[in-house]
Design a protein around this motif. Structure first.
Motif, PDB file in Angstrom:
ATOM      1  N   ARG A  15       5.066   1.228 -17.232  1.00 51.54           N
ATOM      2  CA  ARG A  15       6.080   2.290 -17.275  1.00 51.54           C
ATOM      3  C   ARG A  15       5.440   3.628 -17.638  1.00 51.54           C
ATOM      4  NH1 ARG A  15       8.956  -1.816 -20.031  1.00 51.54           N
ATOM      5  NH2 ARG A  15       8.607  -0.804 -22.051  1.00 51.54           N
ATOM      6  N   ALA A  16       4.500   3.588 -18.570  1.00 50.16           N
ATOM      7  CA  ALA A  16       3.797   4.812 -18.953  1.00 50.16           C
ATOM      8  C   ALA A  16       2.979   5.356 -17.785  1.00 50.16           C
ATOM      9  CB  ALA A  16       2.889   4.540 -20.151  1.00 50.16           C
ATOM     10  N   ALA A  17       2.347   4.488 -17.022  1.00 50.29           N
ATOM     11  CA  ALA A  17       1.583   4.933 -15.854  1.00 50.29           C
ATOM     12  C   ALA A  17       2.500   5.621 -14.850  1.00 50.29           C
ATOM     13  CB  ALA A  17       0.872   3.748 -15.212  1.00 50.29           C
ATOM     14  N   ASP A  18       3.673   5.067 -14.638  1.00 54.96           N
ATOM     15  CA  ASP A  18       4.638   5.667 -13.715  1.00 54.96           C
ATOM     16  C   ASP A  18       5.031   7.065 -14.189  1.00 54.96           C
ATOM     17  OD1 ASP A  18       6.640   5.747 -11.589  1.00 54.96           O
ATOM     18  OD2 ASP A  18       8.107   5.474 -13.195  1.00 54.96           O
ATOM     19  N   ARG A  19       5.395   7.200 -15.455  1.00 55.27           N
ATOM     20  CA  ARG A  19       5.809   8.491 -15.997  1.00 55.27           C
ATOM     21  C   ARG A  19       4.662   9.505 -15.954  1.00 55.27           C
ATOM     22  NH1 ARG A  19       8.395   7.060 -21.743  1.00 55.27           N
ATOM     23  NH2 ARG A  19       8.305   9.346 -21.914  1.00 55.27           N
ATOM     24  N   ARG A  65      -4.157   0.859  -0.702  1.00 54.59           N
ATOM     25  CA  ARG A  65      -4.674  -0.194   0.175  1.00 54.59           C
ATOM     26  C   ARG A  65      -6.195  -0.257   0.111  1.00 54.59           C
ATOM     27  NH1 ARG A  65      -0.665   1.930   3.640  1.00 54.59           N
ATOM     28  NH2 ARG A  65      -2.215   3.127   4.803  1.00 54.59           N
ATOM     29  N   LEU A  66      -6.836   0.892   0.138  1.00 55.70           N
ATOM     30  CA  LEU A  66      -8.298   0.920   0.119  1.00 55.70           C
ATOM     31  C   LEU A  66      -8.845   0.422  -1.216  1.00 55.70           C
ATOM     32  CD1 LEU A  66      -8.836   4.379   1.845  1.00 55.70           C
ATOM     33  CD2 LEU A  66      -9.475   2.148   2.800  1.00 55.70           C
ATOM     34  N   ALA A  67      -8.271   0.877  -2.298  1.00 61.41           N
ATOM     35  CA  ALA A  67      -8.763   0.481  -3.618  1.00 61.41           C
ATOM     36  C   ALA A  67      -8.533  -1.002  -3.879  1.00 61.41           C
ATOM     37  CB  ALA A  67      -8.095   1.331  -4.691  1.00 61.41           C
ATOM     38  N   LEU A  68      -7.395  -1.519  -3.438  1.00 60.10           N
ATOM     39  CA  LEU A  68      -7.134  -2.946  -3.606  1.00 60.10           C
ATOM     40  C   LEU A  68      -8.094  -3.779  -2.764  1.00 60.10           C
ATOM     41  CD1 LEU A  68      -3.226  -2.940  -3.599  1.00 60.10           C
ATOM     42  CD2 LEU A  68      -4.692  -3.648  -5.507  1.00 60.10           C
ATOM     43  N   ARG A  69      -8.402  -3.289  -1.557  1.00 66.20           N
ATOM     44  CA  ARG A  69      -9.357  -4.014  -0.714  1.00 66.20           C
ATOM     45  C   ARG A  69     -10.728  -4.060  -1.381  1.00 66.20           C
ATOM     46  NH1 ARG A  69     -10.273  -1.269   4.733  1.00 66.20           N
ATOM     47  NH2 ARG A  69      -7.991  -1.458   4.766  1.00 66.20           N
ATOM     48  N   ALA A  70     -11.143  -2.964  -1.964  1.00 67.64           N
ATOM     49  CA  ALA A  70     -12.422  -2.954  -2.673  1.00 67.64           C
ATOM     50  C   ALA A  70     -12.406  -3.932  -3.838  1.00 67.64           C
ATOM     51  CB  ALA A  70     -12.727  -1.540  -3.172  1.00 67.64           C
ATOM     52  N   ALA A  71     -11.324  -3.927  -4.592  1.00 64.07           N
ATOM     53  CA  ALA A  71     -11.239  -4.775  -5.786  1.00 64.07           C
ATOM     54  C   ALA A  71     -11.237  -6.266  -5.446  1.00 64.07           C
ATOM     55  CB  ALA A  71      -9.989  -4.425  -6.585  1.00 64.07           C
ATOM     56  N   GLU A  72     -10.866  -6.608  -4.219  1.00 61.94           N
ATOM     57  CA  GLU A  72     -10.882  -8.009  -3.796  1.00 61.94           C
ATOM     58  C   GLU A  72     -12.250  -8.658  -3.990  1.00 61.94           C
ATOM     59  OE1 GLU A  72      -7.711  -7.717  -0.034  1.00 61.94           O
ATOM     60  OE2 GLU A  72      -9.869  -7.903   0.312  1.00 61.94           O
ATOM     61  N   VAL A  91       0.031  -7.464  -8.621  1.00 60.97           N
ATOM     62  CA  VAL A  91      -0.089  -6.097  -8.115  1.00 60.97           C
ATOM     63  C   VAL A  91       1.306  -5.474  -8.063  1.00 60.97           C
ATOM     64  CG1 VAL A  91      -0.778  -4.655  -6.165  1.00 60.97           C
ATOM     65  CG2 VAL A  91      -2.101  -6.721  -6.734  1.00 60.97           C
ATOM     66  N   PRO A  92       1.514  -4.330  -8.689  1.00 57.17           N
ATOM     67  CA  PRO A  92       2.833  -3.678  -8.632  1.00 57.17           C
ATOM     68  C   PRO A  92       3.215  -3.315  -7.201  1.00 57.17           C
ATOM     69  CG  PRO A  92       1.443  -2.699 -10.335  1.00 57.17           C
ATOM     70  CD  PRO A  92       0.552  -3.578  -9.515  1.00 57.17           C
ATOM     71  N   GLU A  93       4.510  -3.268  -6.939  1.00 59.66           N
ATOM     72  CA  GLU A  93       4.973  -2.982  -5.584  1.00 59.66           C
ATOM     73  C   GLU A  93       4.865  -1.508  -5.228  1.00 59.66           C
ATOM     74  OE1 GLU A  93       8.816  -4.511  -4.754  1.00 59.66           O
ATOM     75  OE2 GLU A  93       8.324  -6.576  -5.312  1.00 59.66           O
ATOM     76  N   ALA A  94       5.193  -0.623  -6.149  1.00 59.88           N
ATOM     77  CA  ALA A  94       5.163   0.813  -5.845  1.00 59.88           C
ATOM     78  C   ALA A  94       3.732   1.242  -5.552  1.00 59.88           C
ATOM     79  CB  ALA A  94       5.725   1.601  -7.024  1.00 59.88           C
ATOM     80  N   PRO A  95       3.500   1.968  -4.467  1.00 60.33           N
ATOM     81  CA  PRO A  95       2.127   2.328  -4.085  1.00 60.33           C
ATOM     82  C   PRO A  95       1.336   3.036  -5.185  1.00 60.33           C
ATOM     83  CG  PRO A  95       3.597   2.750  -2.260  1.00 60.33           C
ATOM     84  CD  PRO A  95       4.467   2.392  -3.423  1.00 60.33           C
ATOM     85  N   ALA A 109       0.385   0.468  -7.626  1.00 57.56           N
ATOM     86  CA  ALA A 109      -0.614  -0.414  -7.027  1.00 57.56           C
ATOM     87  C   ALA A 109      -1.985   0.266  -7.042  1.00 57.56           C
ATOM     88  CB  ALA A 109      -0.216  -0.772  -5.602  1.00 57.56           C
ATOM     89  N   TYR A 110      -1.992   1.569  -6.758  1.00 60.76           N
ATOM     90  CA  TYR A 110      -3.249   2.317  -6.818  1.00 60.76           C
ATOM     91  C   TYR A 110      -3.776   2.358  -8.249  1.00 60.76           C
ATOM     92  CZ  TYR A 110      -6.554   6.191  -6.608  1.00 60.76           C
ATOM     93  OH  TYR A 110      -7.687   6.961  -6.715  1.00 60.76           O
ATOM     94  N   TRP A 111      -2.891   2.615  -9.204  1.00 62.53           N
ATOM     95  CA  TRP A 111      -3.310   2.648 -10.604  1.00 62.53           C
ATOM     96  C   TRP A 111      -3.864   1.287 -11.040  1.00 62.53           C
ATOM     97  CZ3 TRP A 111      -2.097   0.254 -15.224  1.00 62.53           C
ATOM     98  CH2 TRP A 111      -2.611   0.876 -16.368  1.00 62.53           C
ATOM     99  N   HIS A 112      -3.226   0.205 -10.603  1.00 62.44           N
ATOM    100  CA  HIS A 112      -3.700  -1.144 -10.913  1.00 62.44           C
ATOM    101  C   HIS A 112      -5.076  -1.378 -10.291  1.00 62.44           C
ATOM    102  CE1 HIS A 112      -3.626  -5.502 -11.487  1.00 62.44           C
ATOM    103  NE2 HIS A 112      -3.881  -5.644 -10.204  1.00 62.44           N
TER     104      HIS A 112
END
Length: 289
Positions: A97-101, A122-129, A147-151, A154-157
């Motif tokens: 929630r803090a990341a979102d805010r 998408r790119l960062a998640l692919r790298a993290a795979e 992985v959070p749904e909101a892009p 998801a990028y922050w994750h």
């Protein structure tokens, strides 16, 4: 000999612009505010519980081992007591929630909801795979989280995963270089790339005496000169540390490929620059003072 299809230091350059957006949360008032709602009222506990929560209700020894450059006594002031106030699951939800805010405030809703943000995710998640879990406790713990749904989240994750993957490898390099936690901080600050001494002493739990004792040990090894600057040997050691960290961290960027790394670097640099210009980090964070 290690071979790579990537330009030299491409992975490091990508990390250097991806990681700051993840780190904004730890300098944001939003994380302490969210944790205060759970009963965690000491703002200095936010960083410890925010990062450690992915590992579950661990003790101070585990946190000291995985964070490396924090005083054990400082950690033990908060952990494990904090887990009787808020569960790790509650802390992780509060951190998201803090990341979102934080991201919405720093970047604006238009950037957060943009196609570019979704592409970066998408790119960062692919790298993290391609991140390796073995001997990487913080990466492995975060890789088990959904992985959070909101892009933008998801990028922050994904940025979190890439940060922890590199960080875990960097601790291996520090251990091999026989630098303890304070010595690692002193050499990093002396390199003009790390946080200022003032900031380190205010946040890492070490005293000025601890810092000065570390300087003396480093002088004894020929790594620091009388003025507190890195010697030629010290500069070479810091360069070797980064090269070793690059080598241990190459898998995610090799997996993403040169074009993907270049595009992620471009997108991440734009987001990070916007966050910096919006005041994401304290003005006195960097420097030797």
């Amino acid at each position: 000999m290690t071979t790579t299809s990537l330009p030299a230091r491409a992975g490091r350059h990508c990390h250097n612009v991806v990681n700051p957006l993840h780190s904004t949360v730890y300098f944001s008032p939003d994380l302490p505010a969210e944790l205060a709602e759970l009963g965690v009222e000491d703002p200095s506990a936010a960083y410890f519980v925010g990062r450690a929560a992915a590992m579950g209700p661990v003790g101070p020894g585990t946190v000291a081992a995985t964070f490396y450059n924090f005083s054990y006594d400082l950690i033990a002031r908060h952990i494990p007591r904090i887990w009787s106030v808020a569960t790790p699951e509650d802390v992780l939800a509060a951190r998201l929630r803090a990341a979102d805010r934080t991201l919405r405030r720093l970047l604006g809703d238009a950037a957060v909801e943009s196609p570019e943000m979704a592409e970066a995710a998408r790119l960062a998640l692919r790298a993290a795979e391609a991140g390796a879990r073995h001997a990487r406790p913080l990466f492995a713990a975060h890789a088990d989280l959904p992985v959070p749904e909101a892009p933008h989240l998801a990028y922050w994750h994904a940025a979190t995963l890439l940060r922890e993957h590199r960080g875990d490898g960097h601790l291996v390099a520090l251990l091999d270089a026989e630098l303890d936690g304070v010595e690692a901080l002193v050499t990093h600050t002396a390199s003009d790339r790390g946080a200022s001494r003032k900031w380190v002493l205010a946040t890492r739990g070490w005293s000025l005496e601890d810092w000065q004792a570390a300087e003396e040990r480093l002088r004894g090894r020929g790594l620091l000169d009388g003025a507190g600057a890195l010697t030629e040997a010290g500069t070479r050691l810091r360069a070797d540390l980064e090269d070793t960290t690059d080598r241990l961290d190459r898998a995610p960027y090799e997996h993403l490929g040169a074009a993907g790394v270049a595009r992620l670097t471009e997108l991440a640099a734009g987001f990070t620059q916007t966050a910096v210009e919006a005041g994401a980090f304290p003005a006195d964070l960097f420097g030797k003072g």
